[in-house]
Design an enzyme around this catalytic site. Structure first.
Site, mmCIF file in Angstrom:
data_model
loop_
_atom_site.group_PDB
_atom_site.id
_atom_site.type_symbol
_atom_site.label_atom_id
_atom_site.label_comp_id
_atom_site.label_asym_id
_atom_site.label_seq_id
_atom_site.Cartn_x
_atom_site.Cartn_y
_atom_site.Cartn_z
ATOM 1 N N CYS A 48 -1.295 2.727 -6.924
ATOM 2 C CA CYS A 48 -2.356 3.273 -7.223
ATOM 3 C C CYS A 48 -3.703 2.586 -6.740
ATOM 4 O O CYS A 48 -4.516 3.259 -6.329
ATOM 5 C CB CYS A 48 -2.575 3.057 -8.897
ATOM 6 S SG CYS A 48 -1.058 3.892 -9.706
ATOM 7 N N GLY A 88 -4.529 -14.278 -7.291
ATOM 8 C CA GLY A 88 -3.257 -14.182 -6.891
ATOM 9 C C GLY A 88 -3.247 -13.591 -5.395
ATOM 10 O O GLY A 88 -4.222 -13.940 -4.686
ATOM 11 N N THR A 120 -3.685 11.829 -9.443
ATOM 12 C CA THR A 120 -4.967 11.510 -9.160
ATOM 13 C C THR A 120 -5.561 12.225 -7.894
ATOM 14 O O THR A 120 -4.940 12.175 -6.793
ATOM 15 C CB THR A 120 -4.957 9.916 -8.857
ATOM 16 O OG1 THR A 120 -4.351 9.406 -10.093
ATOM 17 C CG2 THR A 120 -6.534 9.354 -8.677
HETATM 18 C C1 UGA Z 1 -2.931 0.678 -12.538
HETATM 19 C C2 UGA Z 1 -3.719 0.537 -13.769
HETATM 20 O O1 UGA Z 1 -3.354 -0.521 -14.177
HETATM 21 C C3 UGA Z 1 -3.614 1.706 -14.738
HETATM 22 O O2 UGA Z 1 -4.359 1.624 -15.709
HETATM 23 C C4 UGA Z 1 -3.556 2.907 -13.867
HETATM 24 O O3 UGA Z 1 -3.289 4.323 -14.700
HETATM 25 C C5 UGA Z 1 -2.627 3.076 -12.640
HETATM 26 O O4 UGA Z 1 -3.006 1.938 -11.837
HETATM 27 C C6 UGA Z 1 -2.392 4.248 -11.931
HETATM 28 O O5 UGA Z 1 -3.645 4.678 -11.467
HETATM 29 O O6 UGA Z 1 -1.532 5.182 -11.970
HETATM 30 P P1 UGA Z 1 -0.222 -0.169 -11.870
HETATM 31 O O7 UGA Z 1 -0.753 -0.066 -10.687
HETATM 32 O O8 UGA Z 1 0.998 0.219 -12.432
HETATM 33 O O9 UGA Z 1 -1.683 0.293 -12.830
HETATM 34 O O10 UGA Z 1 -0.308 -1.825 -12.117
HETATM 35 P P2 UGA Z 1 -1.304 -2.900 -12.618
HETATM 36 O O11 UGA Z 1 -0.678 -3.661 -13.833
HETATM 37 O O12 UGA Z 1 -2.663 -2.456 -12.988
HETATM 38 O O13 UGA Z 1 -1.377 -3.780 -11.596
HETATM 39 C C7 UGA Z 1 -1.932 -3.633 -10.352
HETATM 40 C C8 UGA Z 1 -1.969 -4.676 -9.245
HETATM 41 O O14 UGA Z 1 -2.812 -5.630 -9.638
HETATM 42 C C9 UGA Z 1 -0.569 -5.634 -9.226
HETATM 43 O O15 UGA Z 1 -0.309 -5.864 -7.637
HETATM 44 C C10 UGA Z 1 -1.082 -6.791 -9.967
HETATM 45 O O16 UGA Z 1 -0.237 -7.795 -9.568
HETATM 46 C C11 UGA Z 1 -2.287 -6.896 -9.623
HETATM 47 N N1 UGA Z 1 -3.252 -7.779 -10.680
HETATM 48 C C12 UGA Z 1 -3.377 -7.441 -11.836
HETATM 49 C C13 UGA Z 1 -3.817 -9.002 -10.163
HETATM 50 O O17 UGA Z 1 -3.713 -9.352 -8.962
HETATM 51 N N2 UGA Z 1 -4.615 -9.724 -11.035
HETATM 52 C C14 UGA Z 1 -5.118 -9.120 -12.435
HETATM 53 O O18 UGA Z 1 -5.306 -9.977 -13.023
HETATM 54 C C15 UGA Z 1 -4.111 -7.941 -12.794
#
Ligand code: UGA
Length: 470
Positions: free
Chosen positions: A296, A289, A159
């Site tokens: 990311c 949360g 990125t």
């Molecule tokens: C995120 C994006 O979802 C991917 O599409 C992207 O490719 C990636 O970043 C990146 O840029 O490399 P990731 O960081 O692995 O992926 O994790 P997520 O599942 O998106 O969760 C990110 C954070 O948001 C976590 O801390 C999660 O607990 C939080 N979250 C997620 C919430 O607090 N509420 C939600 O409804 C969803």
């Protein structure tokens, strides 16, 4: 491809829609004929054996390409060469094992590039103190490529800020590599389901300045179950940052709504579910949360804000999104402090330390802030996590790690559910009640049922839902 302009250095810059033959299309799902398959297989060097590089390398090998993954960390390469996987990512180990004949791992950059037609740059771009992305590792790879005139294309998956592709293009041109194509192919995979996201993506974004490179990178993904979307390089770079900003914005919005719920007695689980039923809004990323973490969202949202500010525009919405997120774990520690009437000398169990479940990744995990705040307030912190790797740094040095949630809860005055590991839904909470000194839970991920917890005798606080007690 639309109108095309000649760029100093002889590279053809092409803008506008791609021609019909390579216009946005669905990658072929049917098995290509053997003859076509043979012509499509490529030799790829992947720089970076982190989450992104390893998943990219393994998935490209799964698609039939020959891949050499290069990293600068000797232990990482040694582990891979011994058949291990240095990170936890579901399905990745099996995929690497299944494709071991087409996968090599090396410390030697020249060896990786020697046979490669395409080089993928998957190195990390950590934030600098100014909030910009540190591109030194990206340009270290580009430096290695300066004599690789045999390459067909250089592809950046890391990125990067908008404009990085232009800088790389210029560096390649100055090294007499005008004939080597350049593509931005950002990743949209989420940790914990990265392999599935790579093989079944919502879209594959391919940003290029010429048709040949666009076609080459699209064909490289032949067999992937998702739409290939073509655009210019700066647009591809911004699509990545914009997508993460949009997701981070949704999370901060729902967390703000949760705070309003706490103040008014409304319940965010009802509110978010009903709001998300509108397809214009959607139900994904609407879980209140303790805030988003990981490698990311925090980094990319700050990088986009820095990029925007550097270009004379303060991205106010994103600034608020970031502030809301930074406040979120601190606000909940304050709630706990109010409930306990102070934290000094209190024992608090942190259940879950990684930034989300199904990963061992602690980067920007809310647990780090929460542990830090609790310790600063004089609390004693015990913790449990099934996968995080403790190291000689905070929060590990000042907390005690326990093998099971129940062990961490022993003698605790309160527990905070920080990560929604499924194991936590399966804790015998009735038993937990008996081992805790005070039966107080702050469920930071709204994992448990308030009525059940109140029925078991807990004072149960959660995010954006009314506090209940027996
Ligand atoms: C995120 C994006 O979802 C991917 O599409 C992207 O490719 C990636 O970043 C990146 O840029 O490399 P990731 O960081 O692995 O992926 O994790 P997520 O599942 O998106 O969760 C990110 C954070 O948001 C976590 O801390 C999660 O607990 C939080 N979250 C997620 C919430 O607090 N509420 C939600 O409804 C969803």
């Amino acid at each position: 491809m639309g109108a095309s302009v000649r760029k100093p250095g002889g590279i053809s810059l092409a803008w506008g829609p791609v021609p019909r033959s390579s216009a946005p299309c669905r990658a072929r799902r049917d098995a290509p004929r053997e003859k076509d398959r043979l012509t499509m297989k490529r030799s790829v060097a992947v720089f970076g054996a982190g989450y992104i590089g390893l998943v990219t390398g393994a998935c490209l090998a799964e698609l039939g390409h020959t891949v050499t993954v290069r990293d600068i960390v000797p232990e990482r390469i040694q582990r891979l060469n011994e058949g291990g996987v240095p990170i936890y990512e579901p399905e990745l180990g099996d995929m690497i094992a299944r494709n071991k004949e087409r996968l090599a791992f090396t410390l030697d950059a020249d060896e990786a590039v020697r046979e490669a037609e395409i080089v993928y740059v998957c190195v990390d771009t950590p934030p600098t103190p100014s909030g910009d992305a540190d591109l030194s590792r990206v340009f270290a790879v580009i430096d290695v490529l300066k004599s690789a005139s045999h390459l067909a294309a250089v592809v950046v998956k890391s990125t990067v800020p908008v404009g990085t592709g232009q800088r790389i293009r210029q560096a390649l041109d100055e090294a007499d590599l005008e004939h080597v194509g350049y593509a931005s192919n950002p990743e949209f995979t989420a940790e914990g389901k990265a392999v599935r996201d790579f093989m079944h993506p919502d879209r594959v974004v391919v940003g290029t300045w010429d048709d040949d490179t666009a076609k080459l990178i699209a064909e490289l993904h032949d067999g992937v179950d998702g739409k290939v979307v073509f655009m210019d390089v700066p647009s591809a770079e911004l699509t990545k940052l914009g997508a993460n900003a949009a997701l981070a914005t949704k999370i901060s919005l729902v967390n703000e709504l949760a705070t309003v719920c706490e103040a008014t007695g409304a319940d965010i689980s009802h509110v978010a579910a009903a709001i998300g039923m509108d397809p214009r809004i959607g139900s994904h990323f609407m879980k209140a949360g303790l805030g988003y973490g990981g490698s990311c969202f925090p980094k990319d949202s700050r990088a986009l804000r820095a990029l925007s500010t550097n270009n004379g525009y303060p991205f106010q919405l994103l600034t608020s999104v970031i502030e809301v997120n930074e406040l979120q774990p601190r606000r909940h520690v304050q709630r706990l402090k109010d409930e306990l009437g102070g934290l000094r000398g209190r024992t608090v169990a942190l259940l879950g330390m990684t930034f989300k479940p199904c990963t061992d990744d602690m980067r920007e995990a809310p647990s780090v802030i929460i542990a830090g705040r609790l310790l600063a307030e004089g609390a004693i912190v015990r913790c449990w996590d099934p996968m995080a790797q403790p190291g000689p740094v905070e929060p590990w040095t000042s907390t005690t790690r326990h093998e099971t949630p129940l062990a961490a809860l022993e003698g605790a005055d309160a527990a905070i559910i920080v990560t929604e590991w499924l194991e936590l839904a399966e804790v015998p909470w009735g038993r937990a009640h008996t081992v805790m000194r005070t039966p107080l839970i702050l469920d930071g991920r709204n994992l448990l049922d308030p009525q059940v917890m109140a029925g078991l005798g807990f004072t149960y606080m959660s995010v954006g839902r009314p506090t209940v007690s027996s």
